[in-house]
Design a protein around this motif. Structure first.
Motif, short mmCIF file in Angstrom:
data_model
loop_
_atom_site.label_atom_id
_atom_site.label_comp_id
_atom_site.label_asym_id
_atom_site.label_seq_id
_atom_site.Cartn_x
_atom_site.Cartn_y
_atom_site.Cartn_z
N GLY A 1 6.47 62.50 60.71
CA GLY A 1 7.32 63.19 60.55
C GLY A 1 7.74 65.07 60.65
O GLY A 1 6.86 65.30 60.67
N LYS A 2 8.44 65.30 59.93
CA LYS A 2 8.77 67.36 60.04
C LYS A 2 7.63 68.39 59.25
O LYS A 2 7.22 68.94 59.78
N TRP A 3 6.75 67.73 58.41
CA TRP A 3 5.69 68.40 57.70
C TRP A 3 4.90 68.40 57.97
O TRP A 3 3.92 68.98 57.82
N LYS A 4 3.79 66.90 58.35
CA LYS A 4 2.91 66.63 58.31
C LYS A 4 1.80 66.94 59.52
O LYS A 4 1.16 67.54 59.40
N VAL B 1 9.96 74.23 53.36
CA VAL B 1 9.99 73.07 52.34
C VAL B 1 9.90 73.46 50.79
O VAL B 1 9.28 73.89 50.09
N THR B 2 9.82 71.80 49.95
CA THR B 2 9.48 72.12 48.12
C THR B 2 8.25 71.79 48.30
O THR B 2 7.71 70.99 48.43
N LYS C 1 7.42 69.73 45.84
CA LYS C 1 7.24 68.64 45.67
C LYS C 1 6.79 67.39 46.94
O LYS C 1 6.03 66.71 47.49
N MET C 2 8.05 67.80 48.31
CA MET C 2 7.45 67.34 49.89
C MET C 2 6.61 67.54 50.07
O MET C 2 5.55 66.38 50.54
N GLN D 1 3.58 65.65 48.05
CA GLN D 1 3.54 64.12 48.31
C GLN D 1 3.47 64.26 50.69
O GLN D 1 2.00 63.26 50.15
N GLN D 2 2.76 65.27 51.05
CA GLN D 2 2.44 65.40 52.54
C GLN D 2 0.95 65.19 52.22
O GLN D 2 -0.03 64.92 53.26
#
Length: 119
Positions: free
Chosen positions: A32-35, A60-61, A63-64, A67-68
């Protein structure tokens, strides 16, 4: 100080996935993009607070990011430490399992830096 490990409320073992190859299992955890970006930042800077991660990972928000972070914590790759202060101070850092990714993440992060500077 309270260390919270795997208290994210996300049970990643409940849905026992069937993997067809080892890379599929690995990418399920760090894909994924953020992890990967979160893991690279924590490897490079050590422990970071939520706001620091949010600024460095823009756009990145919240919320995202939350979650990550919860998923990475549930997978045992990061540790969330809460300090009993007002307002509460929370920091994230790599666990030993997270640090074991260093030999994989470091070349990936360096390659990304070179791509950014090539433009």
């Amino acid at each position: 100080m309270t260390r919270e490990n795997n208290s994210s409320g996300i049970d990643r073992t409940a849905s026992k996935k069937t993997y067809h190859n080892p890379s599929e299992a690995a990418l399920d955890r760090i894909g994924g993009k953020w992890k990967t970006a979160i893991l690279c930042l924590l490897a490079e800077h050590g422990e970071l607070r939520n706001g620091e991660l949010l600024r460095r990972l823009s756009p990145v928000t919240q919320k995202m990011l939350t979650q990550q972070l919860k998923e990475l914590e549930a997978d045992g790759l990061i540790l969330r430490t809460v300090f009993p202060e007002v307002p509460p101070k929370v920091v994230y850092e790599l666990t030993d399992k997270g640090w074991s990714l260093q030999s994989v993440l470091e070349p990936l992060c360096e390659w990304g830096k070179k791509l950014l500077h090539a433009d």
